[in-house]
Scaffold this active site. Sequence first.
Site, PDB file in Angstrom:
ATOM      1  N   GLU A 138      -0.305  -7.633 -10.259  1.00 20.25           N
ATOM      2  CA  GLU A 138      -0.673  -6.243  -9.945  1.00 20.25           C
ATOM      3  C   GLU A 138      -0.571  -5.339 -11.165  1.00 20.25           C
ATOM      4  O   GLU A 138      -1.387  -4.423 -11.336  1.00 20.25           O
ATOM      5  CB  GLU A 138       0.190  -5.686  -8.812  1.00 20.25           C
ATOM      6  CG  GLU A 138      -0.196  -6.191  -7.421  1.00 20.25           C
ATOM      7  CD  GLU A 138       0.319  -7.580  -7.114  1.00 20.25           C
ATOM      8  OE1 GLU A 138       1.105  -8.120  -7.923  1.00 20.25           O
ATOM      9  OE2 GLU A 138      -0.041  -8.126  -6.061  1.00 20.25           O
ATOM     10  N   HIS A 170       5.222  -4.610   3.653  1.00 20.86           N
ATOM     11  CA  HIS A 170       3.756  -4.583   3.709  1.00 20.86           C
ATOM     12  C   HIS A 170       3.227  -3.412   4.541  1.00 20.86           C
ATOM     13  O   HIS A 170       2.079  -3.430   4.953  1.00 20.86           O
ATOM     14  CB  HIS A 170       3.209  -5.878   4.340  1.00 20.86           C
ATOM     15  CG  HIS A 170       3.111  -7.038   3.393  1.00 20.86           C
ATOM     16  ND1 HIS A 170       4.179  -7.548   2.732  1.00 20.86           N
ATOM     17  CD2 HIS A 170       2.044  -7.782   3.001  1.00 20.86           C
ATOM     18  CE1 HIS A 170       3.786  -8.580   1.986  1.00 20.86           C
ATOM     19  NE2 HIS A 170       2.494  -8.733   2.124  1.00 20.86           N
TER      20      HIS A 170
END
Length: 818
Positions: A527, A594
């Site tokens: 990321e 999440h």
Amino acid sequence: MPKSIVVDPKVVRKPGTVKINSIPLNQYTPDFQKEEKKYGKEGLARMYYHMLIIREFESMLNLIKTQGSYQGIEYNHRGPAHLSIGQEAASVGQCYNLGIEDFIFGSHRSHGEILAKCLSAANQLKEDDLMSTMKKYMGGSCLSVVEKDHKGSVLDLAEDYIIYGTLAEIFARENGFNKGLGGSMHAFFAPFGSMPNNAIVGGSGDICVGAALFKRVNRKPGIVIGNIGDGSMGCGPVWEGMMVASMDQYRLLWDKEVGGAPPIMFNIFNNFYGMGGQTKGETMGYEFVARIGAGVNPENMHAERVDGYNPLAVADAVERKKKILLAGKGPVLLDTITYRHSGHSPSDASSYRSKEEMEMWMNNDCIPEFGDYLEKNKVITKSDREKLAAKVTDKVRRAMALAVSLDISPRVEGRYIENVMFSNEKIEKLDDREPEVLMPLKDNPRVKANAKKNRFALDEKGKPYSKAKTFVLRDALFEAMIHRFYIDPTMIAYGEENRDWGGAFAVYRGLTEALPYHRLFNSPISEGAIVGSGVGYALSGGRAVVELMYCDFMGRAGDELFNQVAKWQSMSAGVLKMPLVVRVSVGSKYGAQHSQDWAALVAHIPGLKAMFPSTPYDAKGMLNMALAGSDPVIFFESQKLYDMGEMFQKEGVPEGYYEIPEGEPAVRRKGKDLTIITIGATLYTALKAADELEEKYGVSAEVIDLRFINPLHYEILVESVKKTGKVVLTSDAVDRGSFLHNVASTITQLAFDYLDGPPAVVGSRNWITPAAEMEEDFFPQIEWIIDTVHERILPLPGHQASTVQTTGELMRRNRIGV
Ligand SMILES: Cc1ncc(C[n+]2csc(CCOP(=O)(O)OP(=O)(O)O)c2C)c(N)n1
Ligand SMILES: [Mg+2]
């Protein structure tokens, strides 16, 4: 499409050994005849001269920092100065064989690299080009200072320009290369290929990969070097950058015609120390930085160690490696050994290293050593050396005198910074060539499928169409993406699972058929480097859309988002643009790691635009706008809404192009008694709450969907509050630190006299997000909104609260921190 390489258990389970090729160390052998033939006496003397300039420049700063004066000129420089005294041969050697089109990125210790790259570039340019570059840059403000009373050649003038422009930048002056907004650790001069230097250790490690990607995808000439220190080999972004740089797909899956791997060299200026941490023997285990190449790919990243105390060894290595990179066979890793005589910064007492060690390096100082070599081989005489030294001192003294004067070198007014936080341009396309696509738009299977869908969610009777027949939010995003892909040839998109999978949430399904690999590809699970390389791509001149699969993964890309994406337009004083869209999906149902809405983190960082659409109409119009702009946009998408059809725009989501006016919230439901402000998916909860308030209690609530986080126009909000005098704000972000508190306090300041009471924020609980089955205890619910109205805003006759939303409860929660 399934992968072309089959993972065969018979093959991968077979015993064997991996053979690792050897890695060369310091293999350069001086051969004066060859060197003279290659560089000529003039070229060799020039290298020496450039090294002297850097040495004098850095020594001057050392004196300024430690004694407050240089050559009788007094100055108090309050900012940093990480000097590279001792490292001159490494930077000059590196830049000598680079062209103007080659980029170098660097670190906090990069004054020497800026000077070396710019001096090398100036030397290669024709006088006319040199003059026009200097005249054009920042309206010629830097040139006009050094040009005054200058006598001598254009090259000599350019040298003064480079020294003064760098120094004025370090002293935060308006005539500096970045108007003083970059300063010592971020200064750079893009026209000569000196690209951003980074105060974040290893920060350039993934940005440089994006710049190389830009060159490769857009067939631009030149290579890119990321100059980072040996200490930065412990940084995640550097490793992630290497992973992105070395993906097999460049050679196996991309069209041959694109040219192979991005032309990126990771050059480690290995001075054997971090600040005080010794990288060999203490903080690392690699023994030789070059060894790291063996872990990255079968070519060992073409790694080698090169003697950075000999500029000719470095120049030779860079020239050889450049060929490899241009042939698409990179990446390259160079372990350029060097040593800083100076401390990490001038206040550093060097207590972490022995006097004997420092003396050994000083006794082999690269400048006198190279000078002796040239003198021995009759390139220059002793008296030439003395004259050059005097000339360099004179140049640096003059630049210094100009840079310290506030009359000659003023600072920009603080207010000026406001003008460069965003570039606010509209750009149809960033290059004129034809966009590379694989089929006409109308033949695209998803375009065809979308054409059959209902672009408004409800039929004439107000009944929802089936999901399969409804044009939903993810379709809207797809339309904005494919539109721009067919216009802007520089536009690329990448991230995890972006290609065959179609993006983790199927937004890109249909793009795979439309675009060649180099415009849409899967990245490693990196990321940091996904965002960081996007930064490098965008600041080099291309449009990139990168994706973070879950908002929670922003943590992995924290530095890139907050220190890189957000800052380079302003730290460059507007020289760089950042047409980068970071799509961030906000989850639910998948628990604590999440399902978090972190829009508030982005809101807190100056320099980022942030949007959060909640309808298909807005999703398309807002992404259209983001993809036509020149600023970085963090584009939040709620996973709860990907399947949502358009509920507000009766004529449906237009097939053609349109944009949503930037910063304008949308009134979703008119009302007169109460204003409910929402961000993202809670819009739909708030609408249900508004219906209930109306039906049960006769309270008419106006519901406003914020849509934008930054910039944000408050007019519509204030207008509504003037009418209702009451405000509830709600979103899926946890209550503490939610951006809604900012909105609430700003409204209070703008419309205090109209408010009947304090605005109330209904956020998620300050907990972990629990399992899907327990989410109703966590995310704002209809009753929470109604109970909050009842307890804190407007008592609802006959209402029985089913949840506790009192001020006492607020106190209690805060007291125990949840
Ligand atoms: C992310 C980050 N961590 C820590 C620092 C503080 N810091 C500045 S320079 C430095 C040492 C860097 O060592 P190296 O990469 O070898 O570069 P050198 O200073 O030797 O040129 C440290 C720890 C920083 N600027 N950025
Ligand atoms: Mg170091």
